[in-house]
Design a protein around this motif. Structure first.
Motif, PDB file in Angstrom:
ATOM      1  N   TYR A   1      -3.430  -6.704  -4.348  1.00  0.00           N
ATOM      2  CA  TYR A   1      -2.235  -6.308  -5.107  1.00  0.00           C
ATOM      3  C   TYR A   1      -1.880  -7.373  -6.150  1.00  0.00           C
ATOM      4  O   TYR A   1      -1.614  -7.059  -7.314  1.00  0.00           O
TER       5      TYR A   1
ATOM      6  N   PRO B   1      -5.315  -6.270   1.287  1.00  0.00           N
ATOM      7  CA  PRO B   1      -4.580  -5.483   0.289  1.00  0.00           C
ATOM      8  C   PRO B   1      -3.494  -6.281  -0.433  1.00  0.00           C
ATOM      9  O   PRO B   1      -3.180  -5.992  -1.587  1.00  0.00           O
TER      10      PRO B   1
ATOM     11  N   THR C   1       0.817  -1.219   0.000  1.00  0.00           N
ATOM     12  CA  THR C   1       0.000   0.000   0.000  1.00  0.00           C
ATOM     13  C   THR C   1       0.848   1.266   0.000  1.00  0.00           C
ATOM     14  O   THR C   1       0.322   2.362   0.117  1.00  0.00           O
TER      15      THR C   1
END
Length: 206
Positions: A192, A188, A25
């Motif tokens: 990704y 996340p 992130t």
């Protein structure tokens, strides 16, 4: 009572994935293959704790994570690794790092779904429902009839919730915190990897 000096796999997993989540992130994420494969390797014992129902997942997942760990000695980031496979025209070939990355991503998905179901089923000592639901959600669409049948039979040999916590050396309350931490941090990371596949027009349903 959990032994504070013994291994605490859930804590290790949640810590590693929090660090990985921070990497993916960041403003311009460069995800090292070594960091990714190390975090994923910490998840491997979980499949082992689930017994025969997930034996196929454990063997498959461990082999694929090992491959990524070996690749990390010659490839820096996940993006570079996928780009190399695209250049070599071997993305979908059995044994390619990119194909293995997709399979590992699915393993992370499975554990995330399982933890969500375990947290939601508080009060029940059976893992059959959480394991069946998460398997149906993540793995079943990619498995043939024979594997699905074997998994369904294996569900009867799952440990109970309390047996699983004993194997993981955790108390209920602590385990819940660490499981939720993995759920939050892995989201996340999984996104990704999926975005990486989509950005290269590779798709994720194969």
């Amino acid at each position: 009572m959990a032994d504070s000096n013994a291994e605490r796999p859930l804590r290790k997993i949640s810590t590693a994935f929090k660090e990985l989540a921070a990497t993916v992130t960041s403003p311009s994420p460069q995800v090292p293959v070594a960091q990714f494969s190390h975090a994923c390797s910490l998840v491997s014992p979980l499949f082992g704790c689930l017994g025969i129902a997930f034996k196929f997942a454990e063997m498959d997942y461990v082999a694929k994570v090992d491959d990524l760990a070996k690749a990390s000695s010659s490839v820096s980031t996940l993006v570079v690794m996928v780009d190399k496979d695209i250049e070599a025209d071997c993305v979908r070939k059995a044994g390619s790092h990119t194909r293995n990355l997709l399979r590992v991503k699915r393993g992370l998905d499975m554990v995330k779904a399982l933890f969500e179901e375990i947290i939601a089923s508080e009060g029940s000592n059976s893992l059959k429902d959480p394991a069946s639901k998460s398997y149906a959600q993540v793995f079943a669409p990619h498995h043939g009839w024979a594997i699905r049948k074997a998994v369904a039979l294996g569900m009867y040999a799952l440990p109970t919730r309390s047996q699983l916590l004993t194997m993981l050396n955790e108390e209920e309350a602590e385990a819940k915190i660490e499981m939720q931490s993995y759920v939050n941090a892995s989201a996340p990371v999984i996104a990704y990897v999926e975005n990486l596949f989509h950005s290269k027009q590779l798709g994720i349903d194969w």
